[in-house]
Motif scaffolding. Sequence first.
Motif, PDB file in Angstrom:
ATOM      1  N   GLU A 170       3.137   4.803  67.526  1.00  0.00           N
ATOM      2  CA  GLU A 170       3.299   5.957  68.406  1.00  0.00           C
ATOM      3  C   GLU A 170       4.189   7.031  67.796  1.00  0.00           C
ATOM      4  N   PHE A 171       4.835   6.701  66.678  1.00  0.00           N
ATOM      5  CA  PHE A 171       5.676   7.712  66.021  1.00  0.00           C
ATOM      6  C   PHE A 171       4.815   8.509  65.037  1.00  0.00           C
ATOM      7  N   GLU A 172       4.905   9.816  65.154  1.00  0.00           N
ATOM      8  CA  GLU A 172       4.028  10.659  64.328  1.00  0.00           C
ATOM      9  C   GLU A 172       4.278  10.449  62.837  1.00  0.00           C
ATOM     10  N   ALA A 173       5.529  10.235  62.473  1.00  0.00           N
ATOM     11  CA  ALA A 173       5.832  10.080  61.046  1.00  0.00           C
ATOM     12  C   ALA A 173       5.189   8.807  60.492  1.00  0.00           C
ATOM     13  N   VAL A 174       4.982   7.819  61.335  1.00  0.00           N
ATOM     14  CA  VAL A 174       4.297   6.592  60.897  1.00  0.00           C
ATOM     15  C   VAL A 174       2.799   6.866  60.793  1.00  0.00           C
ATOM     16  N   ARG A 175       2.269   7.556  61.799  1.00  0.00           N
ATOM     17  CA  ARG A 175       0.827   7.853  61.763  1.00  0.00           C
ATOM     18  C   ARG A 175       0.477   8.733  60.550  1.00  0.00           C
ATOM     19  N   ALA A 176       1.396   9.643  60.218  1.00  0.00           N
ATOM     20  CA  ALA A 176       1.116  10.528  59.068  1.00  0.00           C
ATOM     21  C   ALA A 176       0.943   9.722  57.786  1.00  0.00           C
ATOM     22  N   LYS A 177       1.611   8.586  57.710  1.00  0.00           N
ATOM     23  CA  LYS A 177       1.464   7.762  56.501  1.00  0.00           C
ATOM     24  C   LYS A 177       0.054   7.176  56.429  1.00  0.00           C
ATOM     25  N   LEU A 178      -0.480   6.781  57.571  1.00  0.00           N
ATOM     26  CA  LEU A 178      -1.861   6.273  57.584  1.00  0.00           C
ATOM     27  C   LEU A 178      -2.821   7.373  57.120  1.00  0.00           C
ATOM     28  N   ALA A 179      -2.548   8.597  57.558  1.00  0.00           N
ATOM     29  CA  ALA A 179      -3.401   9.726  57.147  1.00  0.00           C
ATOM     30  C   ALA A 179      -3.316   9.945  55.643  1.00  0.00           C
ATOM     31  N   GLU A 180      -2.117   9.770  55.083  1.00  0.00           N
ATOM     32  CA  GLU A 180      -1.925   9.971  53.640  1.00  0.00           C
ATOM     33  C   GLU A 180      -2.818   9.029  52.844  1.00  0.00           C
ATOM     34  N   LEU A 181      -2.877   7.795  53.289  1.00  0.00           N
ATOM     35  CA  LEU A 181      -3.703   6.801  52.599  1.00  0.00           C
ATOM     36  C   LEU A 181      -5.186   7.161  52.725  1.00  0.00           C
ATOM     37  N   THR A 182      -5.572   7.575  53.924  1.00  0.00           N
ATOM     38  CA  THR A 182      -6.981   7.944  54.144  1.00  0.00           C
ATOM     39  C   THR A 182      -7.383   9.105  53.243  1.00  0.00           C
ATOM     40  N   LEU A 183      -6.524  10.093  53.163  1.00  0.00           N
ATOM     41  CA  LEU A 183      -6.840  11.261  52.329  1.00  0.00           C
ATOM     42  C   LEU A 183      -7.060  10.845  50.877  1.00  0.00           C
ATOM     43  N   PHE A 184      -6.188   9.986  50.384  1.00  0.00           N
ATOM     44  CA  PHE A 184      -6.337   9.552  48.995  1.00  0.00           C
ATOM     45  C   PHE A 184      -7.661   8.815  48.796  1.00  0.00           C
ATOM     46  N   ILE A 185      -7.935   7.885  49.696  1.00  0.00           N
ATOM     47  CA  ILE A 185      -9.130   7.045  49.534  1.00  0.00           C
ATOM     48  C   ILE A 185     -10.386   7.921  49.488  1.00  0.00           C
ATOM     49  N   GLU A 186     -10.501   8.821  50.439  1.00  0.00           N
ATOM     50  CA  GLU A 186     -11.725   9.632  50.510  1.00  0.00           C
ATOM     51  C   GLU A 186     -11.834  10.579  49.321  1.00  0.00           C
ATOM     52  N   ALA A 187     -10.693  11.122  48.910  1.00  0.00           N
ATOM     53  CA  ALA A 187     -10.738  12.054  47.775  1.00  0.00           C
ATOM     54  C   ALA A 187     -11.100  11.326  46.489  1.00  0.00           C
ATOM     55  N   ALA A 188     -10.525  10.155  46.298  1.00  0.00           N
ATOM     56  CA  ALA A 188     -10.744   9.430  45.042  1.00  0.00           C
ATOM     57  C   ALA A 188     -12.173   8.910  44.933  1.00  0.00           C
ATOM     58  N   ARG A 189     -12.722   8.474  46.062  1.00  0.00           N
ATOM     59  CA  ARG A 189     -14.071   7.889  46.027  1.00  0.00           C
ATOM     60  C   ARG A 189     -15.093   8.839  45.411  1.00  0.00           C
ATOM     61  N   GLY A 190     -15.045  10.071  45.839  1.00  0.00           N
ATOM     62  CA  GLY A 190     -16.036  11.045  45.356  1.00  0.00           C
ATOM     63  C   GLY A 190     -16.013  11.156  43.844  1.00  0.00           C
ATOM     64  N   LEU A 191     -14.824  11.146  43.271  1.00  0.00           N
ATOM     65  CA  LEU A 191     -14.691  11.328  41.819  1.00  0.00           C
ATOM     66  C   LEU A 191     -15.194  10.114  41.061  1.00  0.00           C
TER      67      LEU A 191
ATOM     68  N   GLU B  85     -14.915  15.163  33.549  1.00  0.00           N
ATOM     69  CA  GLU B  85     -14.970  14.563  34.896  1.00  0.00           C
ATOM     70  C   GLU B  85     -14.337  13.176  34.896  1.00  0.00           C
ATOM     71  N   ALA B  86     -14.536  12.443  33.807  1.00  0.00           N
ATOM     72  CA  ALA B  86     -13.961  11.098  33.720  1.00  0.00           C
ATOM     73  C   ALA B  86     -12.438  11.175  33.716  1.00  0.00           C
ATOM     74  N   ALA B  87     -11.905  12.120  32.966  1.00  0.00           N
ATOM     75  CA  ALA B  87     -10.445  12.258  32.896  1.00  0.00           C
ATOM     76  C   ALA B  87      -9.888  12.726  34.238  1.00  0.00           C
ATOM     77  N   VAL B  88     -10.633  13.591  34.912  1.00  0.00           N
ATOM     78  CA  VAL B  88     -10.196  14.053  36.237  1.00  0.00           C
ATOM     79  C   VAL B  88     -10.095  12.857  37.196  1.00  0.00           C
TER      80      VAL B  88
END
Lengths: 380, 365
Positions: A279-300, A318-321
Amino acid sequence: MDFTFSEEQQAYRRQVLAFARKEIVPRCREHDLRGEFDRQAFRRLGEFGLLGLHLPEEYGGAGADVVTTVMAGEALGEAGVDGGLCLAYGAHTFLCADTLLRHGSEELKRCLLPGLASGELVGCMGLTEPGAGSDVAALRTRAERRGDEFVLNGSKIFITNGPLADVAVVYAKTDPAAGHAGISAFVVERGTPGFSAGPPLHKLGVRTSQTSELFFDDCRVPAGNLLGTEGAGFLMAMQTVEWDRSALVAPFIGSVSYALERGARYARERVQFGRPIAEFEAVRAKLAELTLFIEAARGLVYRIAWCKDQGRPLNHLEAAVAKLFVGDWSLGPANAALTLFGGYGYCHEYDVERVFRDGRLAAIGGGTSEIQKMIISKLM
Amino acid sequence: MDYELKPEETALAARVEALLGANPDLTAGAARAWLARLGECGYLAAGPGADVARLLAGKALAARAPWLVFAAELQRLAAELVAEHGALAQREALLPALRAGTRVAALAFSEPGRPLEAGPACRAEPAGEGYALSGQKGPVSLAACCDWLAVLAATPRGPAVLFVERAAPGVEPGAPLESFGYAELEGRPVSLREVRVPAGQVLGPLPAAALPGLIAALRRAEDRLATAAALGLLARCLEEARAAASAPREGGKPAASHQLVRFELAEMLTQLQTAELLALRAAAAAAAGSPEAERLGLCAKVFASEAACRVSDQALGILAGAGYLRSHPVARALAEARLGCLAGHSSHAARLALADDVLARLAPV
Ligand SMILES: Cc1cc2nc3c(=O)[nH]c(=O)nc-3n(C[C@H](O)[C@H](O)[C@H](O)COP(=O)(O)OP(=O)(O)OC[C@H]3O[C@@H](n4cnc5c(N)ncnc54)[C@H](O)[C@@H]3O)c2cc1C
């Protein structure tokens, strides 16, 4: 454009997840804590078909496409398989077996690939040396032709599966004056006189993979163990980059998904100040951080896999990126995951400290982030 | 899986590029002409399913004039509202001109100091055959050059969107606000005093429950435009920084002779490629009606808009003094990129929405 996986691919992913959760993951923590390679789990990976997933059926593999293969690696990480076992599998399958498949003689392939695919044999790849890490061309291990043999002298360092390997793909200079063009690759089998491995190195993470030095002391290998032609070694090493930037990094992305799932559950369960920390926003923001990384990395990462499936030459930029992104941008999310668990995150029971430690390798192994930036800035 | 862009996905961007090449005037005074051009080339009418094409066209536009993406996407939203909530006669009367860009709609949803979720304080009371509209709106982009203001207001029977003639008596746009960026949009407050609006120009009254849907539509449109704008800004900043880094400097080597500068360019390109792929994935998911579309859309918006902030800052570091001049594209980008993090779902709101999604999927109560 279409970024979806086929029904078959999704079904296979579910199978890998279920298999890994049931048979592999329950064994990971104890092996990680002891810093031991889990040979039984490795064999199970072979029996399930993962070690030879992309290898042709005639050599004991399953002939899977690259996207499926990468997806399987991601699923292992997502299930909670530790980075060490994933690295052992990656070095074995993609750096050793695949190089053998592409460049070995028919005789070598028939002799070694089925054992590598089943996990009966363990493979490794020796490129890095004490004086030649990022600067591959500086390697000093020598291979001199003497009759129908090559004689190898020198040493390697940081070699995944080194202490266990039955089969090593080893890079050495056949023409020291020729720089990159003087590098050749050889298969060296366990028990070959003059070939030995040092004790496992103590590492920050990926602790269930055994990493060591390799020594070559007048080590004689038959000329038939030369992979491809003399001087083609550097190009072969570069070809493994495709796997390195896709199949080898995919488990790192999967492990962040694992941390996300554990973190979400923990955030619901852990009560502080009279309410679940979710229920604490600062904790939820951490979950969002992980989600952002996962989705961004997958595409590459899947872009590289898909291009390889299409038979396109590797786009080094592209490989180095992809490698740079996974290496550098996973650090923040891994740290956020650990923080979410507070003191428990710093201890082993939720596995997030392991994800944190294991993930640190992504910015080092197979070419550091600085080397990726060098490549990108040169090619852009 | 298919990472290849299809001709139908790139054609719109190519048409936009051609327009940009042929029409160098990108000042605020050219807003109406530009909307008409974008209407003519099909950008304003590109429907659902054409998300990838629109994203790429938006990126192309934003690389030269990010404010035009805002103008075009808000115009599109006005058309979408008519298509969704308008009666047949309203659709016939309003849609063709909106989609052709021959009549310009400015969106007047926000009110000073009042969150959208609180509902509009602006009121439309029944009066004769139509309504009398009163209240304060703003900031309203393009309020001075539009034909219609699409005003969100409360009626006694529920919320409504009123298409108000800008020249109607009682419509009083104030002076443009001095914003940090996007000066071309000339956002300004608008006072509405007993403005008469015929019933034929009113979408609604809608059921009270429709209000969240209207707000969500606005947020979605803003998320989409912020994503496209961020991609354009990223590309432009990289282009400017690259050119500056390799330009010969008097009495010295180019800036790119420094490894730190080259590495910074590499980081910028990495962020551009990552943001672009993520945005394309989100657009493809939206076009396919995938259940992942909303989550990916939020991820793309947050990543792209924050990357644009970082990259415009990095570009400024490479350009140094030249980039600090107010009129330089990179100095402008620095301010424009920041709006992307605030528009639609702000970075904070998007993160919380993403976390809610994670908790619901992975740890349901
Ligand atoms: C757990 C583990 C497993 C590994 N497995 C294998 C394996 O199976 N087989 C194998 O062959 N190797 C393996 N490696 C080796 C790995 O690939 C190398 O560690 C890596 O390539 C970096 O080389 P180095 O350690 O010698 O670092 P160095 O090259 O000495 O680099 C030191 C630092 O200098 C930076 N640097 C170097 N050159 C430049 C430059 N030109 N510009 C800017 N910065 C620069 C680097 O980025 C780094 O930060 C493994 C390593 C680890 C840690």
